[in-house]
Scaffold this active site. Structure first.
Site, PDB file in Angstrom:
ATOM      1  N   VAL A 185       5.282  -0.503 -16.082  1.00 13.06           N
ATOM      2  CA  VAL A 185       4.956   0.457 -15.178  1.00 13.06           C
ATOM      3  C   VAL A 185       5.650  -0.052 -13.780  1.00 13.06           C
ATOM      4  CG1 VAL A 185       2.860   1.541 -14.032  1.00 13.06           C
ATOM      5  CG2 VAL A 185       2.757   0.781 -16.253  1.00 13.06           C
ATOM      6  N   ASP A 187       5.244   0.752  -9.576  1.00 13.44           N
ATOM      7  CA  ASP A 187       4.254   1.158  -8.667  1.00 13.44           C
ATOM      8  C   ASP A 187       4.747   1.320  -7.142  1.00 13.44           C
ATOM      9  OD1 ASP A 187       2.196   1.752  -6.940  1.00 13.44           O
ATOM     10  OD2 ASP A 187       0.814   0.241  -7.615  1.00 13.44           O
ATOM     11  N   ILE A 188       5.383   2.368  -6.657  1.00 20.94           N
ATOM     12  CA  ILE A 188       6.253   2.506  -5.728  1.00 20.94           C
ATOM     13  C   ILE A 188       4.949   2.561  -4.428  1.00 20.94           C
ATOM     14  CG2 ILE A 188       7.709   3.991  -4.214  1.00 20.94           C
ATOM     15  CD1 ILE A 188       8.465   5.045  -6.984  1.00 20.94           C
ATOM     16  N   GLY A 189       5.128   1.736  -3.638  1.00 14.05           N
ATOM     17  CA  GLY A 189       4.174   1.526  -2.465  1.00 14.05           C
ATOM     18  C   GLY A 189       2.807   0.981  -2.818  1.00 14.05           C
ATOM     19  N   CYS A 190       2.751  -0.421  -3.687  1.00 20.78           N
ATOM     20  CA  CYS A 190       1.788  -0.732  -4.411  1.00 20.78           C
ATOM     21  C   CYS A 190       0.615  -1.211  -3.581  1.00 20.78           C
ATOM     22  CB  CYS A 190       2.198  -1.838  -5.213  1.00 20.78           C
ATOM     23  SG  CYS A 190       3.031  -3.274  -4.336  1.00 20.78           S
ATOM     24  N   GLY A 191       0.636  -1.430  -2.161  1.00 21.68           N
ATOM     25  CA  GLY A 191      -0.419  -1.768  -1.286  1.00 21.68           C
ATOM     26  C   GLY A 191      -0.604  -3.323  -1.549  1.00 21.68           C
ATOM     27  N   SER A 213       5.038  -4.077   3.207  1.00 21.79           N
ATOM     28  CA  SER A 213       4.104  -4.762   4.093  1.00 21.79           C
ATOM     29  C   SER A 213       4.202  -6.290   3.680  1.00 21.79           C
ATOM     30  CB  SER A 213       2.642  -4.241   3.927  1.00 21.79           C
ATOM     31  OG  SER A 213       1.685  -5.267   4.319  1.00 21.79           O
ATOM     32  N   GLN A 216       0.580  -7.369   2.521  1.00 22.96           N
ATOM     33  CA  GLN A 216       0.046  -6.761   1.274  1.00 22.96           C
ATOM     34  C   GLN A 216       0.745  -7.478   0.219  1.00 22.96           C
ATOM     35  OE1 GLN A 216       1.126  -2.428   1.519  1.00 22.96           O
ATOM     36  NE2 GLN A 216      -0.972  -1.997   1.979  1.00 22.96           N
ATOM     37  N   CYS A 368     -10.026  12.110  10.870  1.00 19.48           N
ATOM     38  CA  CYS A 368      -9.446  12.230   9.338  1.00 19.48           C
ATOM     39  C   CYS A 368     -10.613  12.804   8.404  1.00 19.48           C
ATOM     40  CB  CYS A 368      -8.805  11.269   8.802  1.00 19.48           C
ATOM     41  SG  CYS A 368      -7.347  10.770   9.643  1.00 19.48           S
TER      42      CYS A 368
END
Length: 397
Positions: A185, A187-191, A213, A216, A368
């Site tokens: 799998v 994960d694009i932008g997995c934080g 990051s 991160q 927000c």
């Protein structure tokens, strides 16, 4: 249990409380009177006695609001020029009345032109948001988020706490993707790795995650060292390998409309035959809506939420939309939970970050929350395939 009701507003203990009923103010300055009248049309009084009313310390705030919109309003709040006991309620009312559409500051025309013409999310600028926002400090985010460090909308349908809502969201994604042991799998932008860790532990998959990051990546590698995860500091445009499933949670908001098509081309070339791609993103209601100038300057540099039409354009001829699920109202209780955690933890960070940061972060979270409560912003989960699933896709409940 249902999520906390929208009426459960946040109270700022530092805001002064106006005693008794205050008559509607009158200004000799026509511009200031115009702003006060616009606010009154949204059931917001200047120096009123209700929690969502504006407590004005400097009348020049109204000039800045008219000239600069939310940029002027937000920076004035950061400077302590006005207060509000319930900022979330203030923005809920302001946005339900569409005051943001009725005030068109000329000074923001240049920003709108840049967004339209310039690629503000090219490779040279893609790393800016990591440094400016996500690298604030892992200890800071640990104090605000749930234990998994999920920094996106929770799923509150059967949840009572933030942790339960985030676990429910992660499991919902896994079930929508139909994860099976042994799958690979992306994960694009997995934080901080919340999805990957959950999927590896509970569904037996291997994951590759990319982030811009450094903080991160370092935290996720240390925290999840025993799991079959590979975490890379990498721009998504560099990806060129096959995966059984792809997920992207809360990253597409940093891609920008000029890169939407390229992003989907990357996903299409990396998705194996018969695979599924789940895109979890905040969305806007209007294609021509501009990124908020205050959020762009102070919170998420170069950010831009997509519209449904823009996502449709980006996948045209590349991917099939199998399912679209909107649970944007769930971002309200998620943001309110983050706000409560942030305020409770603030004494630990006051000396390091300072009062201006506290007011900025409060304004970010509560404005927000108000925007999602007013349904001005949405949260979508798209399930996409390459050729369309034989027999169709059935969303798991």
């Amino acid at each position: 249990m249902a999520p906390p009701p929208p009426a459960a507003l946040a109270t700022n203990p530092d805001a002064p409380k106006a005693p008794g009923s205050v008559p509607r103010p009158s200004f000799d300055n026509p511009a200031r009177q115009l702003v006060a009248d616009l606010l009154a049309s949204a059931d917001i009084q200047v120096n009123g006695d209700r929690p969502w009313d504006m407590q004005l310390h400097d009348p020049a705030v109204l000039d800045r609001a008219l000239a600069q919109g939310n940029l002027g309003l937000g920076e004035s709040y950061m400077a302590g020029a006005w207060d509000c006991g319930q900022l979330d309620g203030f923005f809920d009312r302001l946005l339900r009345a569409h005051l943001d559409r009725r005030v068109k500051p000329v000074r923001l025309a240049w920003h709108a032109l840049q967004v339209k013409l310039r690629n503000r999310q090219d490779r040279s600028r893609a790393w800016q948001v990591g440094k400016a926002h996500y690298d604030l400090g892992n200890d800071f985010y640990e104090s605000m988020l749930d234990p998994s460090m999920a920094y996106s909308c929770g799923y509150w349908r059967d949840a009572e706490t933030l942790e339960e809502a985030q676990v429910a969201k992660l499991e919902l994604i896994c079930r929508k993707l139909g994860l099976q042991p042994g799958m690979r799998v992306l994960d694009i932008g997995c934080g901080w790795g919340s999805f990957m860790a959950h999927a590896a532990r509970h569904h037996g998959v291997e994951c590759v995650g990319v982030t811009v990051s450094r903080e991160q990546a370092a935290w996720a590698r240390e925290r999840h060292a025993g799991l079959p995860l590979e975490i890379r500091l990498q721009d998504y445009r560099e990806l060129d390998e096959r995966f059984d499933r792809i997920v992207s949670v809360g990253m597409f908001e940093h891609v920008g409309h000029k890169n939407h098509r390229q992003y989907m081309e990357v996903a299409a070339r990396c998705l194996g035959d018969g695979g599924l791609f789940l895109l979890h993103t905040i969305g806007k209601n209007r294609r021509d809506g501009m990124p908020d100038r205050w959020i762009d300057k102070h919170i998420f540099p170069n950010g831009e939420t997509p519209s449904i039409g823009q996502i449709g354009d980006a996948i045209d001829g590349l991917l099939v939309a199998e399912d679209l699920h909107n649970f944007g109202a769930d971002y309200d209780p998620t943001l309110m939970a983050w706000y409560n955690n942030f305020e409770a933890a603030w004494p630990r960070f006051a000396d390091r970050l300072g009062e201006t940061f506290r007011r900025k972060w409060r304004y970010y979270l509560l404005s927000c929350a108000g925007a999602f409560r007013a349904r001005e912003l949405q949260l979508w989960q798209w399930v996409l395939s390459k050729e369309g699933m034989a027999g169709g896709y059935r969303r798991p409940e």
